[in-house]
Write a protein that holds these residues in place. Structure first.
Motif, PDB file in Angstrom:
ATOM      1  N   UNK A 136       0.834  -1.188   0.000  1.00 41.31           N
ATOM      2  CA  UNK A 136       0.000   0.000   0.000  1.00 41.31           C
ATOM      3  C   UNK A 136       0.875   1.246   0.000  1.00 41.31           C
ATOM      4  N   UNK A 137       0.404   2.282  -0.657  1.00 43.27           N
ATOM      5  CA  UNK A 137       1.176   3.519  -0.721  1.00 43.27           C
ATOM      6  C   UNK A 137       1.130   4.240   0.629  1.00 43.27           C
ATOM      7  N   UNK A 138       2.201   4.929   0.916  1.00 47.96           N
ATOM      8  CA  UNK A 138       2.352   5.632   2.184  1.00 47.96           C
ATOM      9  C   UNK A 138       2.239   7.143   1.971  1.00 47.96           C
ATOM     10  N   UNK A 139       2.264   7.869   3.078  1.00 49.06           N
ATOM     11  CA  UNK A 139       2.252   9.330   2.991  1.00 49.06           C
ATOM     12  C   UNK A 139       3.439   9.839   2.185  1.00 49.06           C
ATOM     13  N   UNK A 140       4.599   9.240   2.422  1.00 46.11           N
ATOM     14  CA  UNK A 140       5.794   9.667   1.685  1.00 46.11           C
ATOM     15  C   UNK A 140       5.643   9.408   0.189  1.00 46.11           C
ATOM     16  N   UNK A 141       5.012   8.274  -0.163  1.00 47.79           N
ATOM     17  CA  UNK A 141       4.810   7.956  -1.581  1.00 47.79           C
ATOM     18  C   UNK A 141       3.911   8.982  -2.263  1.00 47.79           C
ATOM     19  N   UNK A 142       2.839   9.398  -1.579  1.00 51.39           N
ATOM     20  CA  UNK A 142       1.812  10.228  -2.198  1.00 51.39           C
ATOM     21  C   UNK A 142       2.036  11.725  -2.014  1.00 51.39           C
ATOM     22  N   UNK A 143       3.019  12.092  -1.205  1.00 53.70           N
ATOM     23  CA  UNK A 143       3.259  13.509  -0.924  1.00 53.70           C
ATOM     24  C   UNK A 143       3.565  14.319  -2.188  1.00 53.70           C
ATOM     25  N   UNK A 144       4.438  13.858  -3.087  1.00 52.95           N
ATOM     26  CA  UNK A 144       4.698  14.651  -4.296  1.00 52.95           C
ATOM     27  C   UNK A 144       3.447  14.867  -5.151  1.00 52.95           C
ATOM     28  N   UNK A 145       2.617  13.825  -5.267  1.00 55.97           N
ATOM     29  CA  UNK A 145       1.377  13.951  -6.029  1.00 55.97           C
ATOM     30  C   UNK A 145       0.435  14.950  -5.364  1.00 55.97           C
ATOM     31  N   UNK A 146       0.322  14.867  -4.046  1.00 55.86           N
ATOM     32  CA  UNK A 146      -0.554  15.778  -3.309  1.00 55.86           C
ATOM     33  C   UNK A 146      -0.106  17.229  -3.470  1.00 55.86           C
ATOM     34  N   UNK A 147       1.185  17.465  -3.403  1.00 53.75           N
ATOM     35  CA  UNK A 147       1.697  18.823  -3.555  1.00 53.75           C
ATOM     36  C   UNK A 147       1.484  19.342  -4.968  1.00 53.75           C
ATOM     37  N   UNK A 148       1.617  18.446  -5.972  1.00 55.42           N
ATOM     38  CA  UNK A 148       1.388  18.863  -7.360  1.00 55.42           C
ATOM     39  C   UNK A 148      -0.067  19.262  -7.572  1.00 55.42           C
ATOM     40  N   UNK A 149      -0.970  18.584  -6.880  1.00 55.36           N
ATOM     41  CA  UNK A 149      -2.396  18.859  -7.056  1.00 55.36           C
ATOM     42  C   UNK A 149      -2.866  20.067  -6.273  1.00 55.36           C
ATOM     43  N   UNK A 150      -2.371  20.251  -5.041  1.00 55.54           N
ATOM     44  CA  UNK A 150      -2.922  21.271  -4.157  1.00 55.54           C
ATOM     45  C   UNK A 150      -1.898  22.306  -3.696  1.00 55.54           C
ATOM     46  N   UNK A 151      -0.677  22.183  -4.181  1.00 56.89           N
ATOM     47  CA  UNK A 151       0.327  23.175  -3.849  1.00 56.89           C
ATOM     48  C   UNK A 151       1.170  22.787  -2.648  1.00 56.89           C
ATOM     49  N   UNK A 152       2.408  23.284  -2.570  1.00 56.38           N
ATOM     50  CA  UNK A 152       3.333  22.893  -1.504  1.00 56.38           C
ATOM     51  C   UNK A 152       3.031  23.527  -0.160  1.00 56.38           C
ATOM     52  N   UNK A 153       2.130  24.510  -0.101  1.00 55.73           N
ATOM     53  CA  UNK A 153       1.861  25.192   1.174  1.00 55.73           C
ATOM     54  C   UNK A 153       1.144  24.272   2.157  1.00 55.73           C
ATOM     55  N   UNK A 154       0.394  23.333   1.649  1.00 59.50           N
ATOM     56  CA  UNK A 154      -0.309  22.397   2.532  1.00 59.50           C
ATOM     57  C   UNK A 154       0.575  21.196   2.819  1.00 59.50           C
ATOM     58  N   UNK A 155       0.569  20.745   4.060  1.00 61.85           N
ATOM     59  CA  UNK A 155       1.354  19.576   4.451  1.00 61.85           C
ATOM     60  C   UNK A 155       0.437  18.357   4.530  1.00 61.85           C
ATOM     61  N   UNK A 156       0.834  17.304   3.837  1.00 69.24           N
ATOM     62  CA  UNK A 156       0.071  16.058   3.870  1.00 69.24           C
ATOM     63  C   UNK A 156       0.359  15.359   5.201  1.00 69.24           C
ATOM     64  N   UNK A 157      -0.688  15.126   5.993  1.00 66.66           N
ATOM     65  CA  UNK A 157      -0.487  14.559   7.329  1.00 66.66           C
ATOM     66  C   UNK A 157      -0.911  13.098   7.439  1.00 66.66           C
ATOM     67  N   UNK A 158      -1.804  12.639   6.567  1.00 61.30           N
ATOM     68  CA  UNK A 158      -2.280  11.250   6.662  1.00 61.30           C
ATOM     69  C   UNK A 158      -2.776  10.763   5.311  1.00 61.30           C
ATOM     70  N   UNK A 159      -2.658   9.450   5.111  1.00 58.83           N
ATOM     71  CA  UNK A 159      -3.124   8.784   3.894  1.00 58.83           C
ATOM     72  C   UNK A 159      -3.875   7.532   4.310  1.00 58.83           C
ATOM     73  N   UNK A 160      -5.071   7.344   3.771  1.00 56.47           N
ATOM     74  CA  UNK A 160      -5.875   6.166   4.088  1.00 56.47           C
ATOM     75  C   UNK A 160      -6.371   5.536   2.796  1.00 56.47           C
ATOM     76  N   UNK A 161      -6.082   4.237   2.607  1.00 59.13           N
ATOM     77  CA  UNK A 161      -6.629   3.549   1.436  1.00 59.13           C
ATOM     78  C   UNK A 161      -8.067   3.155   1.740  1.00 59.13           C
ATOM     79  N   UNK A 162      -8.979   3.586   0.884  1.00 57.56           N
ATOM     80  CA  UNK A 162     -10.396   3.314   1.093  1.00 57.56           C
ATOM     81  C   UNK A 162     -10.760   1.926   0.595  1.00 57.56           C
ATOM     82  N   UNK A 163     -11.737   1.317   1.233  1.00 61.38           N
ATOM     83  CA  UNK A 163     -12.158  -0.039   0.898  1.00 61.38           C
ATOM     84  C   UNK A 163     -12.937  -0.052  -0.412  1.00 61.38           C
TER      85      UNK A 163
END
Length: 335
Positions: A7-34
């Motif tokens: 499963x992907x982790x916060x570290x894995x998805x952080x670059x994608x999250x920043x590309x989508x919503x900008x680097x000002x927001x810090x990704x704090x949690x990632x949850x794989x949905x069922x």
């Protein structure tokens, strides 16, 4: 795939999250949905408590990737997974004013994640399935809005049939008609299920004959409408304004509306009448063919999925068993 999936982790998805919503927001949690069997669906939570959803298309996220996941874009029922199918479906629905999660980023570059991925808004009002279970009366208004969305989709007709990405791009599907495509798919489903269940094997010849006879009764048709293809109440989210939001849209295609309505009838049960009241005139010959073919698909598909390592195994067995009984009942009632 037999080993444990990563499963992907916060570290894995952080670059994608920043590309989508900008680097000002810090990704704090990632949850794989069922629930996802073809793509990974992850909730991204940021330090300002806002959230978004990441879709990830990769072999590790696809439980159908044991060979059944091979995709021929000209086959209407080929594996409905991938970013191109998703973006084509999203754009078509947006053009028609049909609500889907707002697309924030579609990434095919591999720069942010070594897989195709998209980030969309997180619609947090729960599913229509949950709303109907809680209290059907307030949910009726959402059903009526869903019927309006289906009406808008139905109004968009084409002569060609097949996946939206193919047809909107000027392509043509294999086969001469929707009924022929459904027949061939059903015959394949019978053969595959017969290899996994003795009861289908025992009824194999009778099922084959019934499918062929039902197909021969279907009259030609020269137009096709836009359908979701797998629209259950679990594939409808509810936004903050009480509007239905369609998800799992990669299978969007131009096809016979009877295929959609057989699935709606099956999944919405007693609530289907609200959707049917706004629906088109349906061809009874197609309905008879598609009802049996749909049941056979919902036997063969889950049994095929159980060949791999899909985690929610009891749930999938229950789907296969229920639809097997329904298919055999349709066969008995026809004789």
């Amino acid at each position: 795939m037999t080993g444990a999936r990563k499963l992907l982790t916060r570290a894995d998805l952080e670059p994608l999250a920043h590309a989508a919503l900008g680097p000002a927001r810090r990704l704090t949690a990632v949850t794989r949905l069922r629930g996802g069997s073809k793509k990974g669906v992850y909730r991204l939570t940021f330090d300002d408590r806002r959230t978004a959803i990441a879709y990830v298309w990769s072999p590790d996220e696809d439980y159908w990737n044991s060979g059944a996941g091979e995709s021929d874009p000209r086959a209407p029922f080929s594996h409905a997974s991938g970013i191109d199918l998703f973006t084509a479906a999203h754009d078509r629905l947006a053009d028609l004013g049909v609500r889907t999660p707002r697309l924030l980023l579609a990434d095919r570059t591999g720069r942010h994640l070594p897989a195709d991925a998209a980030v969309v808004e997180d619609v947090r009002g729960g599913t229509l399935e949950e709303a109907l279970q809680r209290d059907p009366d307030p949910a009726k208004a959402i059903l009526e809005r869903l019927a309006e969305a289906l009406e808008a989709m139905r109004a968009h007709a084409t002569r060609a049939f097949g996946k939206v990405a193919l047809v909107d791009g000027g392509g043509t599907s294999h086969g001469t008609s929707c009924a022929e495509v459904v027949r061939d798919r059903a015959l394949l489903d019978i053969a595959e299920a017969a290899g996994r269940d003795a009861r289908i094997a025992g009824a194999c010849e009778a099922l084959d004959e019934r499918i062929r006879n039902l197909t021969s009764a279907v009259r030609p048709r020269d137009h096709h409408t836009l359908i979701h293809g797998e629209l259950g109440p679990d594939h409808v989210l509810i936004d903050a304004h009480g509007h239905p939001v369609l998800i799992d849209i990669e299978g969007l295609m131009y096809f016979d509306p009877e295929w959609e309505h057989v699935f709606l009838e099956l999944r919405f049960g007693r609530h289907y009448d609200v959707l049917r009241s706004r629906g088109p005139a349906l061809d009874e010959d197609r309905l008879r063919l598609y009802r049996l073919a749909m049941r056979l698909s919902l036997v063969a598909g889950p049994l095929r999925l159980l060949d791999g390592d899909f985690p929610d195994r009891e749930f999938m067995r229950d789907i296969a068993e229920h639809n097997l009984q329904q298919a055999l009942s349709l066969l008995r009632n026809a004789s």
